[in-house]
Scaffold this motif. Structure first.
Motif, PDB file in Angstrom:
ATOM      1  N   VAL A 224     -21.956 -38.590 -25.514  1.00  0.00           N
ATOM      2  CA  VAL A 224     -21.014 -38.754 -26.615  1.00  0.00           C
ATOM      3  C   VAL A 224     -19.979 -39.783 -26.187  1.00  0.00           C
ATOM      4  N   ALA A 225     -19.558 -40.645 -27.106  1.00  0.00           N
ATOM      5  CA  ALA A 225     -18.508 -41.625 -26.830  1.00  0.00           C
ATOM      6  C   ALA A 225     -17.166 -41.023 -27.229  1.00  0.00           C
ATOM      7  N   PHE A 226     -16.207 -41.081 -26.320  1.00  0.00           N
ATOM      8  CA  PHE A 226     -14.841 -40.644 -26.594  1.00  0.00           C
ATOM      9  C   PHE A 226     -13.984 -41.894 -26.735  1.00  0.00           C
ATOM     10  N   ARG A 227     -13.197 -41.964 -27.822  1.00  0.00           N
ATOM     11  CA  ARG A 227     -12.415 -43.165 -28.122  1.00  0.00           C
ATOM     12  C   ARG A 227     -10.936 -42.819 -28.222  1.00  0.00           C
ATOM     13  N   ASP A 228     -10.121 -43.549 -27.473  1.00  0.00           N
ATOM     14  CA  ASP A 228      -8.665 -43.456 -27.576  1.00  0.00           C
ATOM     15  C   ASP A 228      -8.210 -44.712 -28.305  1.00  0.00           C
ATOM     16  N   LYS A 229      -7.904 -44.565 -29.591  1.00  0.00           N
ATOM     17  CA  LYS A 229      -7.550 -45.727 -30.404  1.00  0.00           C
ATOM     18  C   LYS A 229      -6.239 -46.364 -29.972  1.00  0.00           C
TER      19      LYS A 229
ATOM     20  N   GLY B 192      -5.062 -46.549 -26.977  1.00  0.00           N
ATOM     21  CA  GLY B 192      -5.206 -47.218 -25.696  1.00  0.00           C
ATOM     22  C   GLY B 192      -6.373 -48.180 -25.631  1.00  0.00           C
ATOM     23  N   ASP B 193      -7.087 -48.358 -26.749  1.00  0.00           N
ATOM     24  CA  ASP B 193      -8.268 -49.230 -26.797  1.00  0.00           C
ATOM     25  C   ASP B 193      -9.240 -48.929 -25.665  1.00  0.00           C
ATOM     26  N   LEU B 194      -9.584 -47.665 -25.506  1.00  0.00           N
ATOM     27  CA  LEU B 194     -10.503 -47.244 -24.463  1.00  0.00           C
ATOM     28  C   LEU B 194     -11.632 -46.440 -25.083  1.00  0.00           C
ATOM     29  N   VAL B 195     -12.856 -46.751 -24.684  1.00  0.00           N
ATOM     30  CA  VAL B 195     -14.027 -45.978 -25.095  1.00  0.00           C
ATOM     31  C   VAL B 195     -14.824 -45.683 -23.843  1.00  0.00           C
ATOM     32  N   PHE B 196     -15.163 -44.409 -23.648  1.00  0.00           N
ATOM     33  CA  PHE B 196     -16.006 -44.053 -22.519  1.00  0.00           C
ATOM     34  C   PHE B 196     -17.055 -43.051 -22.973  1.00  0.00           C
ATOM     35  N   VAL B 197     -18.180 -43.065 -22.290  1.00  0.00           N
ATOM     36  CA  VAL B 197     -19.305 -42.199 -22.649  1.00  0.00           C
ATOM     37  C   VAL B 197     -19.424 -41.103 -21.602  1.00  0.00           C
ATOM     38  N   SER B 198     -19.557 -39.886 -22.081  1.00  0.00           N
ATOM     39  CA  SER B 198     -19.725 -38.729 -21.215  1.00  0.00           C
ATOM     40  C   SER B 198     -20.655 -37.747 -21.923  1.00  0.00           C
ATOM     41  N   ALA B 199     -21.244 -36.867 -21.181  1.00  0.00           N
ATOM     42  CA  ALA B 199     -22.091 -35.840 -21.785  1.00  0.00           C
ATOM     43  C   ALA B 199     -21.213 -34.704 -22.293  1.00  0.00           C
ATOM     44  N   SER B 200     -21.548 -34.187 -23.463  1.00  0.00           N
ATOM     45  CA  SER B 200     -20.748 -33.140 -24.073  1.00  0.00           C
ATOM     46  C   SER B 200     -21.578 -32.371 -25.085  1.00  0.00           C
ATOM     47  N   THR B 201     -21.080 -31.204 -25.455  1.00  0.00           N
ATOM     48  CA  THR B 201     -21.703 -30.436 -26.524  1.00  0.00           C
ATOM     49  C   THR B 201     -21.044 -30.723 -27.872  1.00  0.00           C
ATOM     50  N   LEU B 202     -19.971 -31.524 -27.888  1.00  0.00           N
ATOM     51  CA  LEU B 202     -19.314 -31.898 -29.133  1.00  0.00           C
ATOM     52  C   LEU B 202     -20.214 -32.812 -29.939  1.00  0.00           C
ATOM     53  N   THR B 203     -20.084 -32.734 -31.261  1.00  0.00           N
ATOM     54  CA  THR B 203     -20.846 -33.609 -32.145  1.00  0.00           C
ATOM     55  C   THR B 203     -19.915 -34.198 -33.181  1.00  0.00           C
ATOM     56  N   SER B 204     -20.363 -35.269 -33.814  1.00  0.00           N
ATOM     57  CA  SER B 204     -19.555 -35.920 -34.832  1.00  0.00           C
ATOM     58  C   SER B 204     -20.475 -36.680 -35.780  1.00  0.00           C
TER      59      SER B 204
ATOM     60  N   ALA C 250     -19.363 -39.436 -37.242  1.00  0.00           N
ATOM     61  CA  ALA C 250     -19.044 -40.841 -36.984  1.00  0.00           C
ATOM     62  C   ALA C 250     -19.817 -41.317 -35.758  1.00  0.00           C
ATOM     63  N   THR C 251     -20.242 -42.568 -35.789  1.00  0.00           N
ATOM     64  CA  THR C 251     -20.990 -43.126 -34.663  1.00  0.00           C
ATOM     65  C   THR C 251     -20.379 -44.446 -34.224  1.00  0.00           C
ATOM     66  N   ILE C 252     -20.722 -44.861 -33.023  1.00  0.00           N
ATOM     67  CA  ILE C 252     -20.284 -46.140 -32.481  1.00  0.00           C
ATOM     68  C   ILE C 252     -21.451 -46.734 -31.709  1.00  0.00           C
ATOM     69  N   ASP C 253     -21.546 -48.052 -31.753  1.00  0.00           N
ATOM     70  CA  ASP C 253     -22.630 -48.746 -31.062  1.00  0.00           C
ATOM     71  C   ASP C 253     -22.072 -49.388 -29.796  1.00  0.00           C
ATOM     72  N   LEU C 254     -22.545 -48.952 -28.639  1.00  0.00           N
ATOM     73  CA  LEU C 254     -22.122 -49.500 -27.349  1.00  0.00           C
ATOM     74  C   LEU C 254     -23.353 -49.989 -26.591  1.00  0.00           C
ATOM     75  N   ASP C 255     -23.367 -51.257 -26.251  1.00  0.00           N
ATOM     76  CA  ASP C 255     -24.470 -51.846 -25.482  1.00  0.00           C
ATOM     77  C   ASP C 255     -25.831 -51.575 -26.111  1.00  0.00           C
ATOM     78  N   GLY C 256     -25.876 -51.617 -27.434  1.00  0.00           N
ATOM     79  CA  GLY C 256     -27.132 -51.435 -28.137  1.00  0.00           C
ATOM     80  C   GLY C 256     -27.569 -49.992 -28.333  1.00  0.00           C
ATOM     81  N   VAL C 257     -26.756 -49.046 -27.900  1.00  0.00           N
ATOM     82  CA  VAL C 257     -27.072 -47.623 -28.053  1.00  0.00           C
ATOM     83  C   VAL C 257     -26.048 -47.004 -28.999  1.00  0.00           C
ATOM     84  N   THR C 258     -26.503 -46.208 -29.953  1.00  0.00           N
ATOM     85  CA  THR C 258     -25.613 -45.550 -30.905  1.00  0.00           C
ATOM     86  C   THR C 258     -25.277 -44.156 -30.405  1.00  0.00           C
ATOM     87  N   TYR C 259     -23.963 -43.879 -30.314  1.00  0.00           N
ATOM     88  CA  TYR C 259     -23.471 -42.578 -29.854  1.00  0.00           C
ATOM     89  C   TYR C 259     -22.599 -41.954 -30.935  1.00  0.00           C
ATOM     90  N   PRO C 260     -22.571 -40.627 -31.030  1.00  0.00           N
ATOM     91  CA  PRO C 260     -21.534 -39.995 -31.853  1.00  0.00           C
ATOM     92  C   PRO C 260     -20.187 -40.246 -31.178  1.00  0.00           C
TER      93      PRO C 260
END
Length: 81
Positions: free
Chosen positions: A12-17, A19-31, A33-43
């Motif tokens: 899952v991608a976590f975004r701090d608007k 601070g303009d920071l996006v990082f990907v981590s494993a989680s059980t959260l879902t959403s 909304a999606t974001i495309d990072l390096d050609g991969v789509t994450y919630p």
């Protein structure tokens, strides 16, 4: 582990608007909304605070006024010496 009782654990991608920071981590959260990072789509999950925006990590924290605390205490509660 028992099958079918645990939530899905996925990247899952976590975004701090702020601070303009996006990082990907494993989680059980879902959403939805999606974001495309390096050609991969994450919630994406928007967070309020991260290391990019927290005053402790950015060095922009407020300095508390510690001067006069003892004097304020003595004025309020007095000393009987």
């Amino acid at each position: 582990m028992k099958k079918g009782i645990h939530p899905a654990y996925a990247p899952v991608a976590f975004r701090d608007k702020s601070g303009d920071l996006v990082f990907v981590s494993a989680s059980t959260l879902t959403s939805e909304a999606t974001i495309d990072l390096d050609g991969v789509t994450y919630p994406v999950i928007d967070v309020d605070v991260s290391t990019a925006s927290h005053p402790f990590w950015t060095g922009k924290g407020r300095v508390l006024d510690t001067e006069g605390r003892v004097e304020k205490f003595n004025r309020r509660y007095g000393t009987t010496s």
